[in-house]
Design a protein around this motif. Structure first.
Motif, PDB file in Angstrom:
ATOM      1  N   PHE A   1     -25.432  11.284 -91.189  1.00  0.00           N
ATOM      2  CA  PHE A   1     -25.111  10.682 -89.898  1.00  0.00           C
ATOM      3  C   PHE A   1     -24.762   9.200 -90.015  1.00  0.00           C
ATOM      4  O   PHE A   1     -24.280   8.602 -89.055  1.00  0.00           O
ATOM      5  CB  PHE A   1     -26.253  10.896 -88.899  1.00  0.00           C
ATOM      6  CG  PHE A   1     -26.331  12.304 -88.384  1.00  0.00           C
ATOM      7  CD1 PHE A   1     -25.500  12.719 -87.359  1.00  0.00           C
ATOM      8  CD2 PHE A   1     -27.216  13.213 -88.945  1.00  0.00           C
ATOM      9  CE1 PHE A   1     -25.555  14.022 -86.883  1.00  0.00           C
ATOM     10  CE2 PHE A   1     -27.287  14.518 -88.474  1.00  0.00           C
ATOM     11  CZ  PHE A   1     -26.450  14.932 -87.441  1.00  0.00           C
ATOM     12  N   LEU A   2     -24.983   8.603 -91.182  1.00  0.00           N
ATOM     13  CA  LEU A   2     -24.543   7.227 -91.412  1.00  0.00           C
ATOM     14  C   LEU A   2     -23.021   7.108 -91.315  1.00  0.00           C
ATOM     15  O   LEU A   2     -22.489   6.030 -91.096  1.00  0.00           O
ATOM     16  CB  LEU A   2     -24.990   6.733 -92.793  1.00  0.00           C
ATOM     17  CG  LEU A   2     -26.465   6.425 -92.965  1.00  0.00           C
ATOM     18  CD1 LEU A   2     -26.784   6.177 -94.428  1.00  0.00           C
ATOM     19  CD2 LEU A   2     -26.876   5.233 -92.109  1.00  0.00           C
ATOM     20  N   PHE A   3     -22.326   8.224 -91.471  1.00  0.00           N
ATOM     21  CA  PHE A   3     -20.864   8.203 -91.470  1.00  0.00           C
ATOM     22  C   PHE A   3     -20.269   8.506 -90.098  1.00  0.00           C
ATOM     23  O   PHE A   3     -19.053   8.635 -89.954  1.00  0.00           O
ATOM     24  CB  PHE A   3     -20.331   9.169 -92.533  1.00  0.00           C
ATOM     25  CG  PHE A   3     -20.856   8.825 -93.895  1.00  0.00           C
ATOM     26  CD1 PHE A   3     -20.360   7.746 -94.595  1.00  0.00           C
ATOM     27  CD2 PHE A   3     -21.887   9.567 -94.455  1.00  0.00           C
ATOM     28  CE1 PHE A   3     -20.868   7.406 -95.845  1.00  0.00           C
ATOM     29  CE2 PHE A   3     -22.408   9.239 -95.704  1.00  0.00           C
ATOM     30  CZ  PHE A   3     -21.896   8.156 -96.398  1.00  0.00           C
ATOM     31  N   GLU A   4     -21.124   8.610 -89.094  1.00  0.00           N
ATOM     32  CA  GLU A   4     -20.664   8.825 -87.718  1.00  0.00           C
ATOM     33  C   GLU A   4     -19.943   7.574 -87.218  1.00  0.00           C
ATOM     34  O   GLU A   4     -20.130   6.478 -87.748  1.00  0.00           O
ATOM     35  CB  GLU A   4     -21.859   9.111 -86.799  1.00  0.00           C
ATOM     36  CG  GLU A   4     -22.475  10.456 -86.990  1.00  0.00           C
ATOM     37  CD  GLU A   4     -21.606  11.579 -86.461  1.00  0.00           C
ATOM     38  OE1 GLU A   4     -20.963  11.411 -85.412  1.00  0.00           O
ATOM     39  OE2 GLU A   4     -21.574  12.634 -87.119  1.00  0.00           O
ATOM     40  N   ASP A   5     -19.165   7.737 -86.163  1.00  0.00           N
ATOM     41  CA  ASP A   5     -18.494   6.604 -85.530  1.00  0.00           C
ATOM     42  C   ASP A   5     -19.342   5.981 -84.428  1.00  0.00           C
ATOM     43  O   ASP A   5     -19.081   4.865 -83.997  1.00  0.00           O
ATOM     44  CB  ASP A   5     -17.145   7.036 -84.937  1.00  0.00           C
ATOM     45  CG  ASP A   5     -16.121   7.307 -86.023  1.00  0.00           C
ATOM     46  OD1 ASP A   5     -16.171   6.655 -87.082  1.00  0.00           O
ATOM     47  OD2 ASP A   5     -15.261   8.177 -85.810  1.00  0.00           O
ATOM     48  N   ASP A   6     -20.342   6.690 -83.969  1.00  0.00           N
ATOM     49  CA  ASP A   6     -21.201   6.223 -82.885  1.00  0.00           C
ATOM     50  C   ASP A   6     -22.183   5.182 -83.435  1.00  0.00           C
ATOM     51  O   ASP A   6     -23.046   5.491 -84.259  1.00  0.00           O
ATOM     52  CB  ASP A   6     -21.945   7.418 -82.278  1.00  0.00           C
ATOM     53  CG  ASP A   6     -22.734   7.057 -81.047  1.00  0.00           C
ATOM     54  OD1 ASP A   6     -23.607   6.169 -81.136  1.00  0.00           O
ATOM     55  OD2 ASP A   6     -22.476   7.669 -79.994  1.00  0.00           O
ATOM     56  N   ALA A   7     -22.062   3.951 -82.941  1.00  0.00           N
ATOM     57  CA  ALA A   7     -22.888   2.857 -83.451  1.00  0.00           C
ATOM     58  C   ALA A   7     -24.374   3.086 -83.230  1.00  0.00           C
ATOM     59  O   ALA A   7     -25.193   2.743 -84.085  1.00  0.00           O
ATOM     60  CB  ALA A   7     -22.454   1.537 -82.812  1.00  0.00           C
ATOM     61  N   GLU A   8     -24.736   3.674 -82.111  1.00  0.00           N
ATOM     62  CA  GLU A   8     -26.147   3.899 -81.824  1.00  0.00           C
ATOM     63  C   GLU A   8     -26.757   4.904 -82.799  1.00  0.00           C
ATOM     64  O   GLU A   8     -27.880   4.720 -83.281  1.00  0.00           O
ATOM     65  CB  GLU A   8     -26.335   4.385 -80.385  1.00  0.00           C
ATOM     66  CG  GLU A   8     -27.793   4.496 -79.987  1.00  0.00           C
ATOM     67  CD  GLU A   8     -27.992   4.820 -78.513  1.00  0.00           C
ATOM     68  OE1 GLU A   8     -29.127   5.175 -78.164  1.00  0.00           O
ATOM     69  OE2 GLU A   8     -27.032   4.722 -77.727  1.00  0.00           O
TER      70      GLU A   8
ATOM     71  N   ARG B   1     -20.120  -1.431 -90.863  1.00  0.00           N
ATOM     72  CA  ARG B   1     -18.877  -0.717 -90.521  1.00  0.00           C
ATOM     73  C   ARG B   1     -18.755  -0.501 -89.013  1.00  0.00           C
ATOM     74  O   ARG B   1     -17.666  -0.563 -88.451  1.00  0.00           O
ATOM     75  CB  ARG B   1     -18.845   0.633 -91.247  1.00  0.00           C
ATOM     76  CG  ARG B   1     -17.627   1.495 -90.941  1.00  0.00           C
ATOM     77  CD  ARG B   1     -17.681   2.822 -91.683  1.00  0.00           C
ATOM     78  NE  ARG B   1     -18.897   3.590 -91.464  1.00  0.00           N
ATOM     79  CZ  ARG B   1     -19.116   4.358 -90.382  1.00  0.00           C
ATOM     80  NH1 ARG B   1     -18.210   4.471 -89.439  1.00  0.00           N
ATOM     81  NH2 ARG B   1     -20.252   5.034 -90.274  1.00  0.00           N
ATOM     82  N   VAL B   2     -19.863  -0.264 -88.333  1.00  0.00           N
ATOM     83  CA  VAL B   2     -19.823   0.016 -86.901  1.00  0.00           C
ATOM     84  C   VAL B   2     -20.242  -1.179 -86.038  1.00  0.00           C
ATOM     85  O   VAL B   2     -20.371  -1.058 -84.820  1.00  0.00           O
ATOM     86  CB  VAL B   2     -20.693   1.246 -86.531  1.00  0.00           C
ATOM     87  CG1 VAL B   2     -20.187   2.506 -87.221  1.00  0.00           C
ATOM     88  CG2 VAL B   2     -22.166   0.998 -86.842  1.00  0.00           C
ATOM     89  N   ALA B   3     -20.414  -2.332 -86.646  1.00  0.00           N
ATOM     90  CA  ALA B   3     -20.974  -3.491 -85.938  1.00  0.00           C
ATOM     91  C   ALA B   3     -20.183  -3.901 -84.700  1.00  0.00           C
ATOM     92  O   ALA B   3     -20.761  -4.379 -83.727  1.00  0.00           O
ATOM     93  CB  ALA B   3     -21.120  -4.676 -86.893  1.00  0.00           C
ATOM     94  N   ASP B   4     -18.878  -3.719 -84.703  1.00  0.00           N
ATOM     95  CA  ASP B   4     -18.098  -4.120 -83.530  1.00  0.00           C
ATOM     96  C   ASP B   4     -18.370  -3.241 -82.317  1.00  0.00           C
ATOM     97  O   ASP B   4     -17.974  -3.588 -81.205  1.00  0.00           O
ATOM     98  CB  ASP B   4     -16.597  -4.131 -83.836  1.00  0.00           C
ATOM     99  CG  ASP B   4     -16.150  -5.472 -84.388  1.00  0.00           C
ATOM    100  OD1 ASP B   4     -16.814  -6.491 -84.114  1.00  0.00           O
ATOM    101  OD2 ASP B   4     -15.132  -5.503 -85.094  1.00  0.00           O
ATOM    102  N   ARG B   5     -19.035  -2.136 -82.511  1.00  0.00           N
ATOM    103  CA  ARG B   5     -19.332  -1.232 -81.391  1.00  0.00           C
ATOM    104  C   ARG B   5     -20.739  -1.434 -80.834  1.00  0.00           C
ATOM    105  O   ARG B   5     -21.145  -0.755 -79.901  1.00  0.00           O
ATOM    106  CB  ARG B   5     -19.144   0.223 -81.825  1.00  0.00           C
ATOM    107  CG  ARG B   5     -17.710   0.502 -82.200  1.00  0.00           C
ATOM    108  CD  ARG B   5     -17.484   1.977 -82.519  1.00  0.00           C
ATOM    109  NE  ARG B   5     -16.374   2.054 -83.441  1.00  0.00           N
ATOM    110  CZ  ARG B   5     -16.457   2.468 -84.695  1.00  0.00           C
ATOM    111  NH1 ARG B   5     -17.592   2.897 -85.169  1.00  0.00           N
ATOM    112  NH2 ARG B   5     -15.405   2.480 -85.474  1.00  0.00           N
ATOM    113  N   PHE B   6     -21.490  -2.380 -81.400  1.00  0.00           N
ATOM    114  CA  PHE B   6     -22.843  -2.631 -80.922  1.00  0.00           C
ATOM    115  C   PHE B   6     -22.832  -3.317 -79.564  1.00  0.00           C
ATOM    116  O   PHE B   6     -22.021  -4.216 -79.329  1.00  0.00           O
ATOM    117  CB  PHE B   6     -23.615  -3.545 -81.886  1.00  0.00           C
ATOM    118  CG  PHE B   6     -24.000  -2.933 -83.196  1.00  0.00           C
ATOM    119  CD1 PHE B   6     -24.347  -1.600 -83.302  1.00  0.00           C
ATOM    120  CD2 PHE B   6     -24.025  -3.706 -84.343  1.00  0.00           C
ATOM    121  CE1 PHE B   6     -24.719  -1.042 -84.521  1.00  0.00           C
ATOM    122  CE2 PHE B   6     -24.393  -3.163 -85.561  1.00  0.00           C
ATOM    123  CZ  PHE B   6     -24.738  -1.838 -85.651  1.00  0.00           C
ATOM    124  N   ASN B   7     -23.769  -2.912 -78.711  1.00  0.00           N
ATOM    125  CA  ASN B   7     -24.031  -3.713 -77.522  1.00  0.00           C
ATOM    126  C   ASN B   7     -24.988  -4.832 -77.954  1.00  0.00           C
ATOM    127  O   ASN B   7     -25.382  -4.901 -79.128  1.00  0.00           O
ATOM    128  CB  ASN B   7     -24.594  -2.848 -76.374  1.00  0.00           C
ATOM    129  CG  ASN B   7     -25.953  -2.247 -76.689  1.00  0.00           C
ATOM    130  OD1 ASN B   7     -26.800  -2.847 -77.364  1.00  0.00           O
ATOM    131  ND2 ASN B   7     -26.198  -1.040 -76.186  1.00  0.00           N
TER     132      ASN B   7
END
Length: 128
Positions: free
Chosen positions: A26-33, A60-66
């Protein structure tokens, strides 16, 4: 939504090393949460040899963090000091080499800055 809730619950309850093997993909998911919860689980249970991949997944997903996720991710990365700084430096350099300018309104650049400076600047995670 269910996957997010499941990963949050697993993070709160904890998992065994065997269970980690089942969820690390699941580390490779696109969902930041989802990635954040799996990273929080992994940093606590995974062998240290897997920590670089966990750190890279977070960045990799940091731009999607709230804002809250950004704070949690930054604290997790800061807790992993030297290895997180090495990876953050590499990512920052690659982005600069590609001609990307730092944009402090983007969570990924703020997270990189905090990790590279080794502090969360008094807990303020907003744009500089």
């Amino acid at each position: 939504w269910r996957c997010r809730a499941t990963m949050k619950l697993l993070h709160e309850l904890g998992v065994s090393e065997h269970e980690w093997r089942k969820i690390h993909a699941f580390l490779f998911e696109d969902d930041a949460e989802i990635v954040l919860h799996v990273a929080q689980i992994g940093i606590g249970i995974a062998p240290s040899s897997e920590h670089p991949a966990i750190i890279q997944a977070l960045l990799r997903v940091a731009d999607r963090f709230n804002g809250f996720q950004e704070e949690e991710a930054t604290e997790l990365l800061l807790a992993n000091g030297p290895i997180a700084r090495i990876i953050a430096c590499s990512i920052e350099q690659a982005r600069l080499n590609q001609g990307e300018e730092p944009r402090w309104n983007r969570p990924s650049w703020r997270v990189l800055r905090h990790v590279l400076e080794g502090k969360a600047e008094g807990g303020h995670y907003g744009a500089a």
